[in-house]
Design an enzyme around this catalytic site. Sequence first.
Site, short mmCIF file in Angstrom:
data_model
loop_
_atom_site.label_atom_id
_atom_site.label_comp_id
_atom_site.label_asym_id
_atom_site.label_seq_id
_atom_site.Cartn_x
_atom_site.Cartn_y
_atom_site.Cartn_z
N PRO A 92 -6.67 -0.89 11.43
CA PRO A 92 -5.58 -1.25 10.50
C PRO A 92 -5.69 -2.65 9.89
CG PRO A 92 -4.80 -1.25 12.78
CD PRO A 92 -6.19 -0.70 12.80
N TYR A 102 -9.07 -7.19 -0.54
CA TYR A 102 -7.70 -6.95 -0.09
C TYR A 102 -6.88 -6.19 -1.13
CZ TYR A 102 -3.58 -7.69 2.76
OH TYR A 102 -2.49 -7.48 3.56
N LYS A 142 -6.18 -0.65 4.92
CA LYS A 142 -6.88 0.19 3.95
C LYS A 142 -6.65 1.69 4.14
CE LYS A 142 -8.74 -2.85 1.37
NZ LYS A 142 -7.65 -3.16 0.45
N TYR A 177 -1.95 -13.04 9.14
CA TYR A 177 -2.99 -12.56 10.07
C TYR A 177 -3.39 -13.74 10.94
CZ TYR A 177 -3.60 -8.49 6.97
OH TYR A 177 -3.41 -7.35 6.23
N HIS A 194 3.47 -8.87 -3.17
CA HIS A 194 2.86 -10.03 -2.50
C HIS A 194 1.74 -10.61 -3.36
CE1 HIS A 194 4.05 -8.90 1.90
NE2 HIS A 194 5.09 -9.12 1.11
C1 PHB Z 1 1.89 -3.06 8.50
O1 PHB Z 1 2.80 -3.46 7.76
O2 PHB Z 1 2.09 -2.20 9.36
C2 PHB Z 1 0.52 -3.61 8.31
C3 PHB Z 1 0.30 -4.57 7.33
C4 PHB Z 1 -0.97 -5.10 7.15
C5 PHB Z 1 -2.01 -4.65 7.93
C6 PHB Z 1 -1.80 -3.69 8.91
C7 PHB Z 1 -0.52 -3.16 9.09
O3 PHB Z 1 -3.26 -5.16 7.76
#
Ligand code: PHB
Length: 395
Positions: free
Chosen positions: A294, A386, A298, A202, A72
């Site tokens: 989450p 990130y 991280k 997000y 990504h």
């Molecule tokens: C996930 O793919 O489960 C995932 C991805 C990004 C995040 C949290 C969980 O910030």
Amino acid sequence: MKTQVAIIGAGPSGLLLGALLTKAGIANTIIERQTPDYVLGRIRAGILEQTTVDLLHEAGVGHGVSNEGLVHHHIELIFKGERHPIDVHALTGGKVVTAYGQTEVTRDLMAAREASGSPTVYAASNVAVHDYDSATPRVTYDKDGQSHTLDCEFIAGCDGFHGVCRASVPQGAIKEFERVYPFGWLGVLSDTPPVSPHAILYANSERGFALCSMRSMTRSRYYVQCPMTDKVEDWSDERFWNELKSRLDTDTASRLVTGPSIEKSIAPLRSFVAEPMRFGRMFLAGDAAHIVPPTGAKGLNLAASDVKMLSSALIEFFVEKSQAGIDGYSERALSRIWKAERFSWWLTSLMHRFPDADGFGQKIQEAELEYLVRSRAASTTVAENYVGLPFDFAA
Ligand code: PHB
Ligand code: APR
């Protein structure tokens, strides 16, 4: 039984530490209380920083992430019904993250461990750690109705948040810092093509946070913020998909492919750090020492960076006969951990609806989000955190 390093826990931390020690010729035994299938059944996040991918290669288990991981170059923030890309690749001078699930990482590490011949004891009960403040620590456990003792030189506590290692430390010798958030994440895994295969989305919406992620081009992972009082049974697949769509921009919502869930669970959000991470000849690594919410993905990456620091320290001890690495481990690891704790707490605060938030709080969130996507300086802050701060950023 005897080994050089007794590792408690066969999650990503324990398995990765075991792989790196085995490669360096240091004997290690992993003691895990669950079965391999149980460990593999836990669905967790799946975004890897480049340092984590590099470490998997160093440990000789990089083929899976190389072949199946999805690189990504950016992330996207959704707010006020619109999508805003943040080009983390351009903003960090070419760094990326890779989408590859923790389940897959664990499966690759388990296969490599089996091939290496290093011992792993699964389904061990009554695991206990002893005498780690002496030169001769021990681990005891029961297996198939028999009691066993493992003598070792060091104990690595890789046994997660509910493990026995941190819990065995006398209260006065450890300090804990914690924040529990007033909501959870309802997560769904489905065999449907991801709505956004090249970037995690997000979303901050009036109805609460939502996240669109993936495990592969045919498997998606989605989340919506929900009250911790909700039960999984309250959420039919239909209700979940409708709620998710209502939190996305119209274009994304219209392209979302829905299907039956193959896993559905509600997870609490917590920030937690225990200090220090060394107690004589016992070290903590990964979730045993810290938890992040989450948001920002991280958790697994922090576990990997602890393991990188701890494995180097132990290799330095056994190969170069130097104490310097193990003496500095706790401070070095915590310095990086707190920066990731800050980022995860900040992104959580920015993206969620808090039950006690008023109009002012909401306006401030909106102002910050607008500033973030319009200011190169602010976007760079998000991007560099990130992809993961460099190791030499630590003290
Ligand atoms: C996930 O793919 O489960 C995932 C991805 C990004 C995040 C949290 C969980 O910030
Ligand atoms: N004895 C032996 N093993 C134990 C004990 C015990 N008393 N208690 C727990 N364990 C095992 C658990 O069954 C689990 O398999 O320790 C392992 C810890 O694994 P994780 O919880 O996955 O923690 P860690 O390896 O540090 O990985 C961190 O997990 O929670 C995510 O976000 C986090 O992705 C990150 C990763």
